[in-house]
Motif scaffolding. Structure first.
Motif: not given
Length: 179
Positions: A125-132, A135-139, A151-154
């Motif tokens: 989750v962190v890699v997809l959200h920040y490296l790529h 957005g929350t829905e996409q992840v 959101r919780s995992q982030l």
């Protein structure tokens, strides 16, 4: 070799040339191992090629292949954790930019080590959200989980990463060498 229009792999070589670097960075951030990351990218691309017509017709072929890559990394992590194996940073990839200094490489190594201390789902989750920059829905779509779980995992993942960077220990690492 020139690809013909009716070739099922038409456009695949171009896709690989343009996106394999980004896929490798994702795989490396998920695994912390250059060789494993290369293997994961190769396997994800192999799977994509076998179904290239379907992949190429998707809204985002890269997102499709990235999802395959994340699933492969998760499967690998599950197999290793069942066997009780620990993962760790085994090497640094070649610098992306020649002007990249030693400190940036050191910081990347610390970040990767911190990511490796996170549970695999949280790490993904962190890699997809920040490296790529997803957005929350996409992840949530890529991971097959709810947006609130993302959101919780982030939030939890970032807190653990901040703590690990402050203390110099990977999340979950033993204190004083004792677990």
């Amino acid at each position: 070799m020139r690809l013909r229009r009716n070739d099922p792999g038409a456009g695949f070589a171009e896709f690989v040339g343009q996106r394999s670097g980004a896929l490798f960075r994702t795989a490396y951030a998920l695994t912390g191992d250059v060789h494993v990351a290369e293997d994961l990218v190769q396997e994800a691309l192999e799977r994509a090629y076998r179904h290239w017509r379907k992949v190429a017709s998707a809204d985002s072929p890269e997102a499709y292949v990235r999802r395959v890559l994340v699933n492969l990394a998760n499967d690998r992590w599950r197999r290793r954790s069942r066997r009780g194996e620990r993962t760790g940073l085994t090497g640094l990839p070649e610098p992306v930019e020649p002007r990249d200094g030693f400190r940036q490489a050191e910081l990347r190594a610390e970040l990767i080590e911190g990511l490796l201390g996170l549970p695999m789902g949280m790490r993904s989750v962190v890699v997809l959200h920040y490296l790529h920059d997803m957005g929350t829905e996409q992840v949530a779509d890529v991971m097959g989980i709810s947006a609130s779980a993302v959101r919780s995992q982030l939030a939890r993942g970032l807190a653990k990463l901040r703590d690990s960077l402050r203390t110099g220990r990977a999340p979950g690492a033993p204190i004083g060498g004792v677990r």
